[in-house]
Design a protein around this motif. Sequence first.
Motif, PDB file in Angstrom:
ATOM      1  N   GLU A 180       1.402   2.775  42.622  1.00  0.00           N
ATOM      2  CA  GLU A 180       0.653   1.519  43.061  1.00  0.00           C
ATOM      3  C   GLU A 180       0.672   0.402  42.434  1.00  0.00           C
ATOM      4  O   GLU A 180       0.764  -0.758  42.875  1.00  0.00           O
ATOM      5  CB  GLU A 180      -0.708   2.262  43.053  1.00  0.00           C
ATOM      6  CG  GLU A 180      -1.679   1.399  43.886  1.00  0.00           C
ATOM      7  CD  GLU A 180      -3.175   1.927  43.671  1.00  0.00           C
ATOM      8  OE1 GLU A 180      -3.938   1.642  44.676  1.00  0.00           O
ATOM      9  OE2 GLU A 180      -3.636   2.645  42.657  1.00  0.00           O
ATOM     10  N   GLY A 192      -1.778   0.083  55.400  1.00  0.00           N
ATOM     11  CA  GLY A 192      -2.223   1.652  55.197  1.00  0.00           C
ATOM     12  C   GLY A 192      -3.500   1.789  56.087  1.00  0.00           C
ATOM     13  O   GLY A 192      -4.278   0.738  56.761  1.00  0.00           O
ATOM     14  N   GLU A 193      -3.756   3.035  56.332  1.00  0.00           N
ATOM     15  CA  GLU A 193      -4.880   3.416  57.082  1.00  0.00           C
ATOM     16  C   GLU A 193      -6.311   3.467  56.135  1.00  0.00           C
ATOM     17  O   GLU A 193      -7.374   3.324  56.814  1.00  0.00           O
ATOM     18  CB  GLU A 193      -4.675   4.843  57.615  1.00  0.00           C
ATOM     19  CG  GLU A 193      -3.549   4.798  58.632  1.00  0.00           C
ATOM     20  CD  GLU A 193      -3.270   6.194  59.007  1.00  0.00           C
ATOM     21  OE1 GLU A 193      -3.955   7.046  58.751  1.00  0.00           O
ATOM     22  OE2 GLU A 193      -2.240   6.335  60.024  1.00  0.00           O
ATOM     23  N   MET A 194      -6.059   3.402  54.976  1.00  0.00           N
ATOM     24  CA  MET A 194      -6.954   3.565  53.837  1.00  0.00           C
ATOM     25  C   MET A 194      -7.579   2.347  53.315  1.00  0.00           C
ATOM     26  O   MET A 194      -8.591   2.143  52.747  1.00  0.00           O
ATOM     27  CB  MET A 194      -6.923   4.799  52.972  1.00  0.00           C
ATOM     28  CG  MET A 194      -6.816   6.078  53.583  1.00  0.00           C
ATOM     29  SD  MET A 194      -8.460   6.710  54.486  1.00  0.00           S
ATOM     30  CE  MET A 194      -8.022   8.488  54.473  1.00  0.00           C
ATOM     31  N   GLY A 195      -6.400   1.571  53.123  1.00  0.00           N
ATOM     32  CA  GLY A 195      -6.510   0.388  52.273  1.00  0.00           C
ATOM     33  C   GLY A 195      -5.315  -0.589  52.715  1.00  0.00           C
ATOM     34  O   GLY A 195      -4.827  -0.330  53.697  1.00  0.00           O
ATOM     35  N   ASP A 209      -1.326   2.397  51.494  1.00  0.00           N
ATOM     36  CA  ASP A 209      -1.389   3.683  51.244  1.00  0.00           C
ATOM     37  C   ASP A 209      -0.182   4.365  50.464  1.00  0.00           C
ATOM     38  O   ASP A 209       0.698   4.456  51.170  1.00  0.00           O
ATOM     39  CB  ASP A 209      -1.817   4.736  52.595  1.00  0.00           C
ATOM     40  CG  ASP A 209      -2.974   4.086  52.906  1.00  0.00           C
ATOM     41  OD1 ASP A 209      -3.851   3.613  52.589  1.00  0.00           O
ATOM     42  OD2 ASP A 209      -3.355   4.518  54.028  1.00  0.00           O
ATOM     43  N   ASN A 267      -3.867   7.066  46.827  1.00  0.00           N
ATOM     44  CA  ASN A 267      -4.556   6.158  46.206  1.00  0.00           C
ATOM     45  C   ASN A 267      -6.039   5.802  46.670  1.00  0.00           C
ATOM     46  O   ASN A 267      -6.742   5.224  45.977  1.00  0.00           O
ATOM     47  CB  ASN A 267      -3.762   4.781  46.174  1.00  0.00           C
ATOM     48  CG  ASN A 267      -3.391   4.215  47.516  1.00  0.00           C
ATOM     49  OD1 ASN A 267      -3.698   5.016  48.477  1.00  0.00           O
ATOM     50  ND2 ASN A 267      -2.984   2.978  47.783  1.00  0.00           N
ATOM     51  N   TRP A 268      -6.267   6.583  47.836  1.00  0.00           N
ATOM     52  CA  TRP A 268      -7.629   6.370  47.954  1.00  0.00           C
ATOM     53  C   TRP A 268      -8.595   7.646  47.561  1.00  0.00           C
ATOM     54  O   TRP A 268      -9.592   7.408  47.769  1.00  0.00           O
ATOM     55  CB  TRP A 268      -7.894   6.711  49.451  1.00  0.00           C
ATOM     56  CG  TRP A 268      -7.157   7.716  50.298  1.00  0.00           C
ATOM     57  CD1 TRP A 268      -7.898   8.989  50.342  1.00  0.00           C
ATOM     58  CD2 TRP A 268      -5.892   8.048  50.674  1.00  0.00           C
ATOM     59  NE1 TRP A 268      -7.198  10.093  50.931  1.00  0.00           N
ATOM     60  CE2 TRP A 268      -5.781   9.553  51.160  1.00  0.00           C
ATOM     61  CE3 TRP A 268      -4.848   7.628  50.685  1.00  0.00           C
ATOM     62  CZ2 TRP A 268      -4.590  10.076  51.667  1.00  0.00           C
ATOM     63  CZ3 TRP A 268      -3.677   7.895  51.136  1.00  0.00           C
ATOM     64  CH2 TRP A 268      -3.722   9.404  51.579  1.00  0.00           C
ATOM     65  N   ASN A 269      -8.067   8.670  47.043  1.00  0.00           N
ATOM     66  CA  ASN A 269      -8.811   9.895  46.492  1.00  0.00           C
ATOM     67  C   ASN A 269      -8.454  10.153  44.976  1.00  0.00           C
ATOM     68  O   ASN A 269      -8.579  11.353  44.852  1.00  0.00           O
ATOM     69  CB  ASN A 269      -8.901  10.983  47.595  1.00  0.00           C
ATOM     70  CG  ASN A 269      -7.387  11.548  47.643  1.00  0.00           C
ATOM     71  OD1 ASN A 269      -6.429  11.160  47.022  1.00  0.00           O
ATOM     72  ND2 ASN A 269      -7.522  12.722  48.040  1.00  0.00           N
TER      73      ASN A 269
END
Length: 155
Positions: free
Chosen positions: A64, A124-127, A130, A148-150
């Motif tokens: 990231e 990304g789908e989460m930010g 991803d 990187n979302w969890n």
Amino acid sequence: MKQLISRSAVAACRSNKQSGFTLIEVMVVLLIIGMMAAFVAPAILGNQESAELKKAAIDIQQLESAIQMYRVRTGMLPTTEQGLDALVNAPTIEPMPRNYPADGIIQRLPQDPWGNDYYLLSPGEMGTFDVFSAGPDRQTGTDDDIGNWNLEEYL
């Protein structure tokens, strides 16, 4: 002289006797070792799994950061098609980045603890983007994916 003979006879008798462990003593020792292994093995294996999850989370944090450095150096994010390889080699797929460093952003891409490559979705789908590992089951899109979302769950 009588005492001398009897002492030497006793000593000779003792020296002819074999010393060693009986089968029961060996079995007891093996049983104790087996019981100790039964208590210690789960703790060691549990720590290994925890260490693998933590390593994946740390790798994702580093990737990231490398993607953020890519953005700063080139003015854009790598696309899903360019993938994480864009951090090591100049992309050959459009959009071509400006000011790409000759030696890349990082030297090499790590593999996750289960021997697979990390994935990039951009956008990304989460930010904004991803970065993730398929996790221990090696299947993307499942509950054990580490991304990187969890990361908080694993660090």
